[in-house]
Write a protein that holds these residues in place. Structure first.
Motif, short mmCIF file in Angstrom:
data_model
loop_
_atom_site.label_atom_id
_atom_site.label_comp_id
_atom_site.label_asym_id
_atom_site.label_seq_id
_atom_site.Cartn_x
_atom_site.Cartn_y
_atom_site.Cartn_z
N ARG A 174 26.74 -1.96 10.59
CA ARG A 174 27.35 -2.68 10.36
C ARG A 174 27.37 -1.90 8.92
N VAL A 175 28.99 -1.83 8.99
CA VAL A 175 29.82 -1.58 7.34
C VAL A 175 30.02 -2.19 5.97
N TYR A 176 29.59 -2.55 4.88
CA TYR A 176 30.15 -2.67 4.04
C TYR A 176 30.49 -1.58 2.39
N GLN A 177 31.21 -2.36 2.44
CA GLN A 177 32.11 -1.61 0.89
C GLN A 177 31.73 -1.67 0.16
N SER A 178 31.51 -0.25 -0.50
CA SER A 178 30.42 -0.51 -2.56
C SER A 178 31.79 -0.23 -3.10
N PRO A 179 31.16 -1.20 -3.96
CA PRO A 179 32.04 -1.82 -5.41
C PRO A 179 32.30 0.04 -6.06
N TRP A 180 31.53 0.46 -5.75
CA TRP A 180 31.44 1.64 -6.73
C TRP A 180 31.60 3.15 -5.41
N THR A 181 31.68 4.06 -5.96
CA THR A 181 32.41 5.23 -5.71
C THR A 181 31.53 6.32 -6.46
N ALA A 182 31.03 7.60 -4.97
CA ALA A 182 29.97 8.53 -5.79
C ALA A 182 30.56 9.07 -6.75
N ASP A 183 31.15 9.36 -6.76
CA ASP A 183 31.62 9.84 -8.36
C ASP A 183 30.73 8.75 -9.60
N ASP A 184 30.73 7.50 -9.75
CA ASP A 184 30.86 6.34 -10.00
C ASP A 184 29.49 6.57 -10.15
N LEU A 185 28.11 6.43 -8.96
CA LEU A 185 27.03 6.73 -9.80
C LEU A 185 26.46 8.34 -9.22
N ALA A 186 27.60 8.95 -9.57
CA ALA A 186 27.18 10.48 -9.84
C ALA A 186 27.29 10.28 -11.25
N ARG A 187 28.58 9.61 -12.53
CA ARG A 187 27.58 9.90 -13.71
C ARG A 187 27.26 9.13 -13.94
N LEU A 188 26.44 8.03 -13.72
CA LEU A 188 25.41 6.93 -14.20
C LEU A 188 24.13 7.71 -13.77
N ASP A 189 24.14 8.76 -12.41
CA ASP A 189 22.25 9.98 -12.61
C ASP A 189 22.71 10.66 -14.07
N ALA A 190 23.64 11.11 -14.70
CA ALA A 190 23.89 11.71 -15.48
C ALA A 190 23.57 11.41 -16.56
N VAL A 191 23.50 10.44 -16.89
CA VAL A 191 22.78 9.11 -17.97
C VAL A 191 21.44 8.88 -17.35
N ALA A 205 16.79 4.99 -6.53
CA ALA A 205 18.04 4.73 -5.92
C ALA A 205 17.08 3.98 -4.79
N GLY A 206 18.01 3.10 -4.21
CA GLY A 206 17.41 1.98 -3.57
C GLY A 206 18.91 1.05 -3.12
N VAL A 207 18.98 0.26 -2.06
CA VAL A 207 20.58 -0.10 -1.39
C VAL A 207 20.20 -1.57 -1.20
N SER A 208 20.52 -2.64 -1.37
CA SER A 208 20.76 -3.71 -1.07
C SER A 208 21.29 -4.12 -0.41
N PRO A 209 20.22 -5.62 0.78
CA PRO A 209 20.68 -5.86 2.26
C PRO A 209 22.58 -6.17 2.38
N GLU A 210 23.03 -5.76 1.29
CA GLU A 210 24.37 -6.71 1.45
C GLU A 210 24.94 -4.94 1.67
N GLY A 211 24.37 -3.72 1.00
CA GLY A 211 24.64 -2.39 1.82
C GLY A 211 25.22 -1.43 0.07
N ILE A 212 24.70 -2.37 -0.98
CA ILE A 212 25.36 -2.74 -2.31
C ILE A 212 24.39 -0.81 -2.88
N VAL A 213 24.61 -0.22 -3.20
CA VAL A 213 24.07 1.47 -3.60
C VAL A 213 23.55 0.61 -4.90
N TYR A 214 22.89 1.24 -5.46
CA TYR A 214 21.98 1.44 -6.84
C TYR A 214 21.10 1.85 -7.09
N ARG A 215 20.98 1.89 -8.72
CA ARG A 215 20.76 3.13 -8.93
C ARG A 215 19.10 2.20 -9.86
N ARG A 216 17.58 2.32 -10.47
CA ARG A 216 16.80 1.93 -10.90
C ARG A 216 16.19 2.70 -11.73
#
Length: 248
Positions: A174-191, A205-216
């Motif tokens: 099951r493949v889901y489209q991410s709304p953001w890129t690895a670079d977007d997440l890397a910028r948030l990680d830096a903050v 980090a976590g991921v929703s049932p719909e495959g949306i990767v997020y940070r906590r």
């Protein structure tokens, strides 16, 4: 993403000097600071344990007669405190013993890595280039309601991910489209990494049932500058929890 974004979705969590505040947590001793609140701990807290001044705590100062004794008597307890916020500290007017369910602040959920499908060398040879190129952000295994195991993938390029992984996982994929890129997440990680350790309880980090990767991010408190910076990132990319908040 513009750090001057007009998005102010975190402003309701911002504490400014002179503002009435509320915080909940375990009352502990802190070197050089006296007393403070750590985030919830399910285990009992040793009353004689002294945390270093570098520990992430909401620093407490008593206000008014008898307040210091009230606080000292509750060391090791889970408490709710109210008072006035000033210079990164909470000057306490009231302190009350509570149980976690009674707290107006939501308890942080324990971060856990999503269960991963066992990977052999052949599978790793297919997946590693996808992760390295930022095509795949996350992969985990889950069991669907019908009992069938599924392999869930968050991808920045669904077509490329499916083309590479379908021969590996077949109909379980099951493949889901991410709304953001690895670079977007890397910028948030830096903050997040730049937040002072004394204010940062935890990140992850976590991921929703719909495959949306997020940070906590779990903070002792939030100021306006950091709120503005974090608000520049898309909604849903960050799950933010703050221990000391404006009193409402």
């Amino acid at each position: 993403m513009d750090s001057q974004s007009k998005d102010t979705r975190f402003d309701h969590l911002v504490l400014a000097d002179g503002q009435e505040a509320v915080a909940a947590g375990r009352l502990v001793r802190v070197q050089q600071e006296g007393l403070g609140l750590v985030w919830w701990h399910q285990e009992s807290w040793p009353v004689d344990l002294l945390l270093p001044a570098s520990a992430p705590v909401v620093v407490l100062f008593p206000r008014g007669p008898g307040r210091e004794e009230e606080l000292i008597d509750r060391i090791g307890h889970r408490v709710l405190v109210t008072g006035v916020w000033s210079d990164g500290k909470l000057y306490v007017d009231t302190v009350t013993d509570i149980i976690p369910a009674a707290s107006p602040l939501r308890l942080p959920v324990q971060s856990q890595d999503a269960p991963m499908h066992p990977v052999d060398e052949a599978t790793r040879a297919v997946e590693s280039p996808l992760f390295e190129a930022g095509v795949v952000l996350w992969r985990f295994r889950r069991v669907a309601p019908d009992g069938v195991e599924e392999v869930v993938v968050s991808a920045t390029d669904v077509t490329a991910a499916r083309r590479a992984l379908l021969p590996v996982y077949g109909g379980r994929l099951r493949v889901y489209q991410s709304p953001w890129t690895a670079d977007d997440l890397a910028r948030l990680d830096a903050v997040i990494a730049a937040v002072e350790p004394t204010r940062r309880h935890a990140g992850g980090a976590g991921v929703s049932p719909e495959g949306i990767v997020y940070r906590r991010l779990l903070l002792t408190y939030l100021d306006q500058q950091l709120a503005t910076t974090l608000s520049a990132f898309p909604e849903g990319m960050l799950k933010l929890e703050v221990q000391a908040q404006p009193r409402r």
